[in-house]
Design a protein around this motif. Sequence first.
Motif, PDB file in Angstrom:
ATOM      1  N   VAL A  76      34.257 -11.281  73.484  1.00 11.54           N
ATOM      2  CA  VAL A  76      34.154 -11.223  74.830  1.00 11.54           C
ATOM      3  C   VAL A  76      32.923 -10.417  75.476  1.00 11.54           C
ATOM      4  O   VAL A  76      32.902 -10.291  76.808  1.00 11.54           O
ATOM      5  CB  VAL A  76      35.548 -10.824  75.493  1.00 11.54           C
ATOM      6  CG1 VAL A  76      36.682 -11.806  75.104  1.00 11.54           C
ATOM      7  CG2 VAL A  76      35.848  -9.376  75.067  1.00 11.54           C
ATOM      8  N   LYS A  77      32.265  -9.649  74.597  1.00  5.72           N
ATOM      9  CA  LYS A  77      31.214  -8.999  74.764  1.00  5.72           C
ATOM     10  C   LYS A  77      31.715  -7.729  75.736  1.00  5.72           C
ATOM     11  O   LYS A  77      31.059  -7.506  76.931  1.00  5.72           O
ATOM     12  CB  LYS A  77      30.042  -9.748  75.580  1.00  5.72           C
ATOM     13  CG  LYS A  77      29.487 -10.758  74.845  1.00  5.72           C
ATOM     14  CD  LYS A  77      28.267 -11.495  75.264  1.00  5.72           C
ATOM     15  CE  LYS A  77      27.617 -12.304  74.315  1.00  5.72           C
ATOM     16  NZ  LYS A  77      28.258 -13.273  73.514  1.00  5.72           N
ATOM     17  N   ALA A  78      32.664  -7.046  75.413  1.00  2.00           N
ATOM     18  CA  ALA A  78      33.213  -5.977  76.214  1.00  2.00           C
ATOM     19  C   ALA A  78      32.448  -4.579  75.960  1.00  2.00           C
ATOM     20  O   ALA A  78      31.605  -4.615  74.797  1.00  2.00           O
ATOM     21  CB  ALA A  78      34.577  -5.566  75.703  1.00  2.00           C
ATOM     22  N   ASP A  79      32.355  -3.892  76.779  1.00  2.00           N
ATOM     23  CA  ASP A  79      31.539  -2.534  76.683  1.00  2.00           C
ATOM     24  C   ASP A  79      32.185  -1.387  76.064  1.00  2.00           C
ATOM     25  O   ASP A  79      31.555  -0.443  75.531  1.00  2.00           O
ATOM     26  CB  ASP A  79      31.175  -2.147  78.128  1.00  2.00           C
ATOM     27  CG  ASP A  79      30.407  -3.074  78.999  1.00  2.00           C
ATOM     28  OD1 ASP A  79      29.255  -3.712  78.177  1.00  2.00           O
ATOM     29  OD2 ASP A  79      30.741  -3.206  80.082  1.00  2.00           O
ATOM     30  N   GLY A  80      33.745  -1.613  75.852  1.00  2.00           N
ATOM     31  CA  GLY A  80      34.251  -0.495  75.246  1.00  2.00           C
ATOM     32  C   GLY A  80      35.743  -0.999  75.256  1.00  2.00           C
ATOM     33  O   GLY A  80      36.436  -1.759  75.719  1.00  2.00           O
ATOM     34  N   VAL A  81      36.566   0.118  74.564  1.00  2.00           N
ATOM     35  CA  VAL A  81      38.041  -0.215  74.386  1.00  2.00           C
ATOM     36  C   VAL A  81      38.723   0.960  74.969  1.00  2.00           C
ATOM     37  O   VAL A  81      38.319   2.254  74.968  1.00  2.00           O
ATOM     38  CB  VAL A  81      38.434  -0.267  72.949  1.00  2.00           C
ATOM     39  CG1 VAL A  81      39.792  -0.210  72.818  1.00  2.00           C
ATOM     40  CG2 VAL A  81      37.645  -1.443  72.297  1.00  2.00           C
ATOM     41  N   ILE A  82      39.706   0.972  75.883  1.00  2.00           N
ATOM     42  CA  ILE A  82      40.602   2.026  76.332  1.00  2.00           C
ATOM     43  C   ILE A  82      42.143   1.922  75.868  1.00  2.00           C
ATOM     44  O   ILE A  82      42.708   1.025  75.726  1.00  2.00           O
ATOM     45  CB  ILE A  82      40.564   1.961  77.864  1.00  2.00           C
ATOM     46  CG1 ILE A  82      39.278   2.038  78.292  1.00  2.00           C
ATOM     47  CG2 ILE A  82      41.371   2.977  78.560  1.00  2.00           C
ATOM     48  CD1 ILE A  82      38.882   1.885  79.933  1.00  2.00           C
ATOM     49  N   PHE A  83      42.571   2.933  75.236  1.00  2.00           N
ATOM     50  CA  PHE A  83      43.910   3.197  74.643  1.00  2.00           C
ATOM     51  C   PHE A  83      44.745   3.782  75.989  1.00  2.00           C
ATOM     52  O   PHE A  83      44.461   4.676  76.569  1.00  2.00           O
ATOM     53  CB  PHE A  83      43.864   4.215  73.624  1.00  2.00           C
ATOM     54  CG  PHE A  83      43.629   3.382  72.311  1.00  2.00           C
ATOM     55  CD1 PHE A  83      44.352   3.000  71.458  1.00  2.00           C
ATOM     56  CD2 PHE A  83      42.182   2.851  72.177  1.00  2.00           C
ATOM     57  CE1 PHE A  83      43.785   2.196  70.281  1.00  2.00           C
ATOM     58  CE2 PHE A  83      41.901   2.341  71.084  1.00  2.00           C
ATOM     59  CZ  PHE A  83      42.805   2.083  70.094  1.00  2.00           C
ATOM     60  N   ASP A  84      46.004   3.075  75.971  1.00  2.00           N
ATOM     61  CA  ASP A  84      46.999   3.723  77.013  1.00  2.00           C
ATOM     62  C   ASP A  84      47.744   5.043  76.661  1.00  2.00           C
ATOM     63  O   ASP A  84      48.537   5.563  77.271  1.00  2.00           O
ATOM     64  CB  ASP A  84      48.117   2.623  77.208  1.00  2.00           C
ATOM     65  CG  ASP A  84      48.853   2.692  78.228  1.00  2.00           C
ATOM     66  OD1 ASP A  84      48.313   3.248  79.390  1.00  2.00           O
ATOM     67  OD2 ASP A  84      50.040   2.566  78.399  1.00  2.00           O
TER      68      ASP A  84
END
Length: 418
Positions: A69-77
């Motif tokens: 999806v060409k995301a810029d990063g990952v965020i954890f909850d």
Amino acid sequence: MEKVILTGLRTKDKTKLEVENSLDELESLCLTAGAVSLGKSVQKRDVPDAAYFIGRGKALEIKELVETVKADGVIFDEQLKPIQQRNLEKIMETRVIDRTRVILDIFAFRAKTKEGKLQVERAELAYESARLANQGVNLDSQTGGIGTRRGPGERKIESDKRIIRDRIASLDKEIEKIKSRRDIQRGSRKNSDLPEVAIIGYTNAGKSTLLKNLSKSDIYADDKLFATLDPLTRKVKLPGGRGVLFTDTVGFINKLPHDLVAAFKSTMEEILRASCILHIIDASNPDKNKHIKTVCDVLKDIGADKIPVINVYNKADKIDPYLLNSLKSDDSYIISAKNMKGVQALLKAVEEKVIPSHSLYKIKLDYENQDIIPQLYKLSNVKEKNYKKNVIEIKLESSKENWNKIQNIMSSTHKKDR
């Protein structure tokens, strides 16, 4: 706007719905911070993995999703440990942050006053310091210095940690100075005989909207998480004519970072000085019971759980009348801060909570001593003032403490006349 993947972990002590709702809230936080979610990923496991928080296989799966999806990063909850964050960034080959970092970013953007900015900076430094403390160090990270006790040079990480500690100490001093000035203002407020009411609640419950409409003042209120951070105090007249000071405080949130609670402790002390607390609850939110628990936990943490609380279910205009009836009880009120429905009944309840210790007094004042009348207004609620031929008859409502002050003022005035 940055594009991110949101990741949650469903451990054995969490239900599927709890995790989904928490991720939905994280999505709202991301939007507030300037990021949009392109997808969500949840792993079910008994406990977090020590190295990756999620399993290594799941981390590789998310890496593929990021590339697709060409995301810029990952965020954890959840808040990640420094080693987990570094391992995840290596395996995913993208930027990885946690819920705490998102909240800190929002606070940094929302803080407007000097104190708010100092408090946010302190929380950010404490957050970064914990990560710095757990970083590995090699010889390339050393810097030279005169007078060191480590031979050729001091490790750069130790230098950075010392700089952060010194800056936090400096911030604490600045925050304490501001707190001291506010304590003086609070003392002035106390002498004015105006009871104080703290407005608290989960973020976006409608606290600022209520204060704005109660005080008919220009207060920023928006349908966003943490729309306002800095405490605002406004005078509001109750149905009986008595003036009361209402203070809007920073909104609470689930998993509120400990460093933020510590940094905003001086601001939250506004709550400790209140005669009464209005706990504003978003009646339209399906997670309201969990939000109530979060707020109550924070109140307990700061030592405010003994102050009388009035539960206020807000946003009545957004929910079904049948659900409204289920919320009714002797110790709660249902309102719409937006259109002020039910607010008068709430104000009467506040009046009963904060005014019981005041009594009605009558005084007669010679015309030559009428210059003390402004002090009477400051120390009491002047109910009636009649100008007779030789004296001014005044009816006023006051606490016993301030009535003694008024008597001392009048006594001093009589002595001067002699």
